[in-house]
Design a protein around this motif. Structure first.
Motif, PDB file in Angstrom:
ATOM      1  N   TRP A  65     -60.486  26.316 107.267  1.00  0.00           N
ATOM      2  CA  TRP A  65     -60.922  27.325 106.199  1.00  0.00           C
ATOM      3  C   TRP A  65     -61.528  26.703 105.122  1.00  0.00           C
ATOM      4  N   ARG A  68     -64.927  25.488 105.538  1.00  0.00           N
ATOM      5  CA  ARG A  68     -65.694  26.782 105.626  1.00  0.00           C
ATOM      6  C   ARG A  68     -66.069  27.105 104.290  1.00  0.00           C
ATOM      7  N   LEU A  69     -65.170  27.028 103.516  1.00  0.00           N
ATOM      8  CA  LEU A  69     -65.435  27.611 102.074  1.00  0.00           C
ATOM      9  C   LEU A  69     -66.120  26.599 101.393  1.00  0.00           C
ATOM     10  N   VAL A  71     -68.517  24.485 102.579  1.00  0.00           N
ATOM     11  CA  VAL A  71     -69.841  24.843 103.072  1.00  0.00           C
ATOM     12  C   VAL A  71     -70.518  25.928 102.335  1.00  0.00           C
ATOM     13  N   LEU A  72     -69.686  27.229 102.449  1.00  0.00           N
ATOM     14  CA  LEU A  72     -70.294  28.606 101.716  1.00  0.00           C
ATOM     15  C   LEU A  72     -70.493  28.086 100.396  1.00  0.00           C
ATOM     16  N   LEU A  73     -69.793  27.673  99.702  1.00  0.00           N
ATOM     17  CA  LEU A  73     -70.062  27.445  98.106  1.00  0.00           C
ATOM     18  C   LEU A  73     -71.164  26.287  97.904  1.00  0.00           C
ATOM     19  N   LYS A  75     -73.706  26.129  99.867  1.00  0.00           N
ATOM     20  CA  LYS A  75     -74.998  26.900 100.331  1.00  0.00           C
ATOM     21  C   LYS A  75     -75.095  27.957  99.008  1.00  0.00           C
ATOM     22  N   MET A  76     -74.335  28.520  98.209  1.00  0.00           N
ATOM     23  CA  MET A  76     -74.307  29.388  96.939  1.00  0.00           C
ATOM     24  C   MET A  76     -74.892  28.364  96.128  1.00  0.00           C
TER      25      MET A  76
END
Length: 80
Positions: A65, A68-69, A71-73, A75-76
């Protein structure tokens, strides 16, 4: 006189037999308690092993997790 000595000896022998019988009963009780405690230890060890495995699994999930976080951060940040 010898009859009194024989009676005393007989009483001592009977007392020794009674003591031995009581000690044998106590030994049996202690054996049962020891077996019971052994089973409890085994159950606790199995429970501990299960908890250790579950903890390892949860740590892996947490790391997944977190990744994943990240990676998402990331991307943001790319979008901004």
């Amino acid at each position: 006189m010898s009859f009194e000595v024989f009676e005393k000896l007989e009483a001592k022998v009977q007392q020794a037999i009674d003591t031995i019988t009581l000690l044998q009963m106590e030994i049996e009780e202690l054996k049962e308690k020891n077996n019971s405690l052994g089973r409890e230890i085994e159950a606790a060890a199995n429970g501990r092993e299960s908890l250790v495995n579950e903890n390892a699994q949860l740590k892996q999930e947490q790391q997944a997790w977190q990744e994943r976080l990240r990676v998402l951060l990331g991307k943001m940040d790319d979008v901004s």
